[in-house]
Scaffold this motif. Sequence first.
Motif: not given
Length: 303
Positions: A238, A241, A244, A250, A254-255, A259, A262-263, A267
């Motif tokens: 978290r 994310e 990001l 991001l 999607y946070s 992981y 999408t994460t 990254y």
Amino acid sequence: MATPLSASRLLSALRAEGVHVVEVGDWRTHNRNHKGPWGPVHGVMIHHTVTKGSARTVELCRAGRSDLPGPLCHGVITKDGRVHLVGHGRANHAGLGDDDVLRAVINETAVPGDNEASTDGNRYFYGFECENMGDGEDPWPAAQLEAIERVAAAICRAHDWDERSVIGHLEWQPGKVDPRGFTMSSMRARIGDRLGSKSPAPALPAPRKPVVDLSQLVAAARSNPAAKGTPVTYAGVRTVEAALVDEGLLAKAYSDGHYGTTTVDAYAKWQRRLGYRGKDADGIPGKTSLARLGAKHGFEVKE
């Protein structure tokens, strides 16, 4: 310990403080109480929405999203200073946060740095979302800031709390940045002035930065994409994310601590931004890229 204000008492307290209130639909009975208790309440939490447009913002906070049902707060404070009441009861706004922060709010002492997500904040806090993009550039109109001040003061006055019972989401959950664009210390000073508080400003302890374990993060990055559903295998995801999201790599939706692919893609974009290419930009964190992300967004890295 305090019993939550009834809908009628909350409305009366806000209006008595001079708040311009808009009652939205079935707000008095719109809640998530079937998912857990609301109360005892200990404080007020302030958020920003990362949205534009008052009507859209209010409806989103009332109805929620497919992955996060509404209400997402108790009230939405729009840029014109109006406060739209969208729920009363348990709301999906605070999430898990630091029990040391909750203890400080209860005792009305200085808020320590948040470094863990272990306590259900949806149970213990009133939540107010404020219409703002949260990018540090979207302005906070004077009317909106005054509304935040009045709302928080009204609830504090009703419960006989002081300004130290008001915190921002960023002070509660590691990795969160809201509200961004003003400081909670300055807002608490405004609330204190409105309440006529004479409590001395406590010395603030050195903030504790969140710590991300590289080995656990890499394990999540390698295992989560293939897992069914959206498992949260390591809480430090978290924190990464959220960084990001703040980098614009991001989407906030999607946070979620998972992981997933999408994460991984987000990254990888961070790695490419640092100059990595090919297999060195595969979305699996390395020590150097993660340390640089942490240095920029306030978390430490351990191996």
